[in-house]
Motif scaffolding. Structure first.
Motif, PDB file in Angstrom:
ATOM      1  N   LYS A  11       0.892  -1.161  -0.108  1.00 51.30           N
ATOM      2  CA  LYS A  11      -0.127  -0.025   0.094  1.00 51.30           C
ATOM      3  C   LYS A  11       0.731   1.231  -0.058  1.00 51.30           C
ATOM      4  CE  LYS A  11      -4.046  -1.728   2.322  1.00 51.30           C
ATOM      5  NZ  LYS A  11      -4.872  -1.818   3.627  1.00 51.30           N
ATOM      6  N   ILE A  12       2.088   1.329   0.912  1.00 53.47           N
ATOM      7  CA  ILE A  12       2.794   2.361   0.739  1.00 53.47           C
ATOM      8  C   ILE A  12       3.653   2.691  -0.509  1.00 53.47           C
ATOM      9  CG2 ILE A  12       4.923   3.389   1.915  1.00 53.47           C
ATOM     10  CD1 ILE A  12       4.396   2.194   4.461  1.00 53.47           C
ATOM     11  N   VAL A  13       4.047   1.499  -0.955  1.00 51.01           N
ATOM     12  CA  VAL A  13       4.694   1.890  -2.421  1.00 51.01           C
ATOM     13  C   VAL A  13       3.677   2.067  -3.362  1.00 51.01           C
ATOM     14  CG1 VAL A  13       5.663   0.422  -4.198  1.00 51.01           C
ATOM     15  CG2 VAL A  13       6.579  -0.033  -1.974  1.00 51.01           C
ATOM     16  N   ALA A  14       2.236   1.440  -3.381  1.00 50.27           N
ATOM     17  CA  ALA A  14       1.379   2.012  -4.475  1.00 50.27           C
ATOM     18  C   ALA A  14       0.961   3.533  -4.267  1.00 50.27           C
ATOM     19  CB  ALA A  14       0.151   1.079  -4.454  1.00 50.27           C
ATOM     20  N   HIS A  15       0.975   3.760  -3.102  1.00 52.01           N
ATOM     21  CA  HIS A  15       0.480   5.319  -2.790  1.00 52.01           C
ATOM     22  C   HIS A  15       1.769   6.319  -3.434  1.00 52.01           C
ATOM     23  CE1 HIS A  15      -0.152   8.647   0.260  1.00 52.01           C
ATOM     24  NE2 HIS A  15      -0.928   8.894  -0.911  1.00 52.01           N
ATOM     25  N   ALA A  16       3.146   5.820  -3.288  1.00 53.68           N
ATOM     26  CA  ALA A  16       4.118   6.529  -3.718  1.00 53.68           C
ATOM     27  C   ALA A  16       4.197   6.661  -5.402  1.00 53.68           C
ATOM     28  CB  ALA A  16       5.624   5.762  -3.262  1.00 53.68           C
ATOM     29  N   ARG A  17       3.895   5.495  -5.721  1.00 53.55           N
ATOM     30  CA  ARG A  17       3.651   5.251  -7.397  1.00 53.55           C
ATOM     31  C   ARG A  17       2.561   5.987  -7.905  1.00 53.55           C
ATOM     32  NH1 ARG A  17       4.575  -1.240  -8.083  1.00 53.55           N
ATOM     33  NH2 ARG A  17       7.007  -1.129  -8.018  1.00 53.55           N
ATOM     34  N   GLU A  18       1.339   6.121  -7.234  1.00 52.65           N
ATOM     35  CA  GLU A  18       0.148   6.918  -7.754  1.00 52.65           C
ATOM     36  C   GLU A  18       0.478   8.443  -7.681  1.00 52.65           C
ATOM     37  OE1 GLU A  18      -2.975   5.605  -5.166  1.00 52.65           O
ATOM     38  OE2 GLU A  18      -2.784   3.665  -5.779  1.00 52.65           O
ATOM     39  N   ALA A 101       8.404   6.846  16.133  1.00 48.76           N
ATOM     40  CA  ALA A 101       7.995   6.496  14.909  1.00 48.76           C
ATOM     41  C   ALA A 101       9.193   5.850  14.118  1.00 48.76           C
ATOM     42  CB  ALA A 101       7.235   7.510  14.283  1.00 48.76           C
ATOM     43  N   HIS A 102       8.829   4.896  13.045  1.00 47.12           N
ATOM     44  CA  HIS A 102       9.640   4.472  12.093  1.00 47.12           C
ATOM     45  C   HIS A 102       9.536   5.453  10.993  1.00 47.12           C
ATOM     46  CE1 HIS A 102      10.541   0.775  13.798  1.00 47.12           C
ATOM     47  NE2 HIS A 102       9.101   0.863  14.303  1.00 47.12           N
ATOM     48  N   TYR A 103      10.399   6.127  10.450  1.00 53.46           N
ATOM     49  CA  TYR A 103      10.209   7.099   9.253  1.00 53.46           C
ATOM     50  C   TYR A 103      10.746   6.333   7.921  1.00 53.46           C
ATOM     51  CZ  TYR A 103       9.774  10.944  12.394  1.00 53.46           C
ATOM     52  OH  TYR A 103       8.789  11.819  13.178  1.00 53.46           O
ATOM     53  N   VAL A 104       9.806   5.806   7.099  1.00 58.70           N
ATOM     54  CA  VAL A 104       9.890   4.953   6.044  1.00 58.70           C
ATOM     55  C   VAL A 104       9.678   5.989   4.677  1.00 58.70           C
ATOM     56  CG1 VAL A 104       8.597   3.656   4.540  1.00 58.70           C
ATOM     57  CG2 VAL A 104       8.894   2.952   6.792  1.00 58.70           C
ATOM     58  N   LEU A 105      10.829   5.713   3.882  1.00 62.62           N
ATOM     59  CA  LEU A 105      10.923   6.474   2.596  1.00 62.62           C
ATOM     60  C   LEU A 105      11.051   5.636   1.460  1.00 62.62           C
ATOM     61  CD1 LEU A 105      12.654   8.529   4.793  1.00 62.62           C
ATOM     62  CD2 LEU A 105      13.029   9.682   2.591  1.00 62.62           C
ATOM     63  N   VAL A 106      10.227   5.952   0.537  1.00 62.67           N
ATOM     64  CA  VAL A 106      10.176   5.251  -0.640  1.00 62.67           C
ATOM     65  C   VAL A 106      10.742   6.125  -1.934  1.00 62.67           C
ATOM     66  CG1 VAL A 106       8.707   4.029  -2.418  1.00 62.67           C
ATOM     67  CG2 VAL A 106       8.451   3.886   0.261  1.00 62.67           C
ATOM     68  N   SER A 107      11.739   5.597  -2.513  1.00 65.11           N
ATOM     69  CA  SER A 107      12.086   6.185  -3.849  1.00 65.11           C
ATOM     70  C   SER A 107      11.416   5.905  -5.124  1.00 65.11           C
ATOM     71  CB  SER A 107      13.758   6.260  -3.831  1.00 65.11           C
ATOM     72  OG  SER A 107      14.111   6.915  -5.013  1.00 65.11           O
ATOM     73  N   THR A 108      10.827   6.760  -5.641  1.00 68.44           N
ATOM     74  CA  THR A 108      10.155   6.464  -6.851  1.00 68.44           C
ATOM     75  C   THR A 108      11.206   6.676  -8.052  1.00 68.44           C
ATOM     76  OG1 THR A 108       9.137   8.525  -7.102  1.00 68.44           O
ATOM     77  CG2 THR A 108       7.758   6.848  -6.146  1.00 68.44           C
ATOM     78  N   ASP A 110      14.097   5.645 -10.404  1.00 66.92           N
ATOM     79  CA  ASP A 110      14.739   4.491 -10.734  1.00 66.92           C
ATOM     80  C   ASP A 110      16.262   4.472 -10.312  1.00 66.92           C
ATOM     81  OD1 ASP A 110      12.995   4.055 -13.932  1.00 66.92           O
ATOM     82  OD2 ASP A 110      12.763   3.512 -11.880  1.00 66.92           O
ATOM     83  N   THR A 111      16.487   3.763  -9.151  1.00 69.77           N
ATOM     84  CA  THR A 111      17.760   4.057  -8.653  1.00 69.77           C
ATOM     85  C   THR A 111      18.595   2.897  -8.552  1.00 69.77           C
ATOM     86  OG1 THR A 111      16.818   3.466  -6.491  1.00 69.77           O
ATOM     87  CG2 THR A 111      17.184   6.051  -6.951  1.00 69.77           C
ATOM     88  N   ASP A 112      18.190   1.728  -9.013  1.00 70.21           N
ATOM     89  CA  ASP A 112      19.364   0.566  -9.458  1.00 70.21           C
ATOM     90  C   ASP A 112      18.737   0.126 -10.762  1.00 70.21           C
ATOM     91  OD1 ASP A 112      16.873  -1.630  -9.218  1.00 70.21           O
ATOM     92  OD2 ASP A 112      17.286  -1.567  -7.106  1.00 70.21           O
ATOM     93  N   ASP A 113      19.887  -1.172 -11.177  1.00 67.25           N
ATOM     94  CA  ASP A 113      19.585  -1.371 -12.648  1.00 67.25           C
ATOM     95  C   ASP A 113      18.494  -2.320 -12.956  1.00 67.25           C
ATOM     96  OD1 ASP A 113      22.122  -0.756 -13.202  1.00 67.25           O
ATOM     97  OD2 ASP A 113      23.107  -2.364 -12.532  1.00 67.25           O
ATOM     98  N   ALA A 114      17.722  -2.692 -11.834  1.00 63.25           N
ATOM     99  CA  ALA A 114      16.421  -3.478 -11.838  1.00 63.25           C
ATOM    100  C   ALA A 114      15.462  -2.517 -12.096  1.00 63.25           C
ATOM    101  CB  ALA A 114      16.387  -4.526 -10.772  1.00 63.25           C
ATOM    102  N   GLY A 115      15.341  -1.253 -11.616  1.00 61.88           N
ATOM    103  CA  GLY A 115      14.471  -0.316 -11.638  1.00 61.88           C
ATOM    104  C   GLY A 115      13.542  -0.571 -10.447  1.00 61.88           C
ATOM    105  N   GLU A 116      13.965  -1.176  -9.616  1.00 58.93           N
ATOM    106  CA  GLU A 116      13.322  -1.434  -8.399  1.00 58.93           C
ATOM    107  C   GLU A 116      13.091  -0.205  -7.334  1.00 58.93           C
ATOM    108  OE1 GLU A 116      11.514  -4.090  -6.875  1.00 58.93           O
ATOM    109  OE2 GLU A 116      11.744  -5.029  -8.803  1.00 58.93           O
ATOM    110  N   PHE A 117      11.934  -0.052  -6.701  1.00 57.76           N
ATOM    111  CA  PHE A 117      12.057   1.408  -5.739  1.00 57.76           C
ATOM    112  C   PHE A 117      12.635   0.885  -4.420  1.00 57.76           C
ATOM    113  CE2 PHE A 117       9.577   2.520  -9.042  1.00 57.76           C
ATOM    114  CZ  PHE A 117       8.241   3.028  -8.653  1.00 57.76           C
ATOM    115  N   GLN A 118      13.306   1.963  -4.097  1.00 54.34           N
ATOM    116  CA  GLN A 118      13.929   1.797  -2.562  1.00 54.34           C
ATOM    117  C   GLN A 118      12.779   1.984  -1.443  1.00 54.34           C
ATOM    118  OE1 GLN A 118      17.042   4.809  -2.262  1.00 54.34           O
ATOM    119  NE2 GLN A 118      18.339   3.386  -3.270  1.00 54.34           N
ATOM    120  N   PHE A 119      12.918   1.073  -0.521  1.00 52.14           N
ATOM    121  CA  PHE A 119      11.958   1.255   0.773  1.00 52.14           C
ATOM    122  C   PHE A 119      12.725   0.967   1.816  1.00 52.14           C
ATOM    123  CE2 PHE A 119       9.269  -0.211   3.927  1.00 52.14           C
ATOM    124  CZ  PHE A 119       7.830  -0.022   3.577  1.00 52.14           C
ATOM    125  N   ARG A 120      13.064   2.108   2.548  1.00 53.45           N
ATOM    126  CA  ARG A 120      13.833   1.919   3.526  1.00 53.45           C
ATOM    127  C   ARG A 120      13.310   2.748   4.696  1.00 53.45           C
ATOM    128  NH1 ARG A 120      19.094   4.911   1.082  1.00 53.45           N
ATOM    129  NH2 ARG A 120      20.461   4.138   3.068  1.00 53.45           N
TER     130      ARG A 120
END
Length: 143
Positions: A11-18, A101-108, A110-120
């Motif tokens: 859900k977090i990743v989907a919101h970041a993408r949207e 709190a945990h501070y979660v950051l998602v990078s939308t 493309d930061t690696d060769d696979a195009g995967e989003f970072q979730f840290r």
């Protein structure tokens, strides 16, 4: 360490993408004192910016009233970075005011060769940033 269900992670990743190209932001609430993220609460980025986020003050007030009514607390505060890595900026660090709190950051970006989003995930206390492991599980064990 942050333990989060696959469903919440998605859900977090989907919101970041949207919300891309603007930064997305929100909270995952959980029972007070449990440290367990359970209820996904996407928020509107009042700044509507690709480089900055801010919660709408009225939405934030409503959220904190709701958290109090439900005996919950913000377990995760998340937002996305649209063009940079998933690491807290100086502004993010200065606005971090929930010591538990945990501070979660998602990078939308493309930061690696696979195009995967970072979730840290990070803990931010008194301006000090500490990255923590993220463990994704199908479900939480019974309490």
């Amino acid at each position: 360490m942050l333990t989060i269900t696959q469903a919440l992670y998605d859900k977090i990743v989907a919101h970041a993408r949207e919300d891309h190209p603007d930064e997305a932001c929100g909270v995952v609430a959980g029972p007070a004192g449990s440290g367990r993220p359970e209820r996904f609460v996407p928020m509107l980025n009042a700044a509507r910016s690709p480089t900055f986020y801010e919660f709408d003050s009225q939405d934030l007030l409503r959220l904190y009233r709701e958290l109090d009514d439900r005996d919950e607390e913000p377990v995760i505060i998340y937002h996305s970075h649209t063009a940079t890595e998933a690491y807290p900026s100086r502004t993010d660090i200065s606005y971090a005011n929930e010591p538990g709190a945990h501070y979660v950051l998602v990078s939308t970006a493309d930061t690696d060769d696979a195009g995967e989003f970072q979730f840290r995930s990070f803990r931010i206390l008194a301006g000090e940033v500490t990255e923590e492991e993220v463990k994704v599980v199908e479900a939480y064990p019974p309490q």
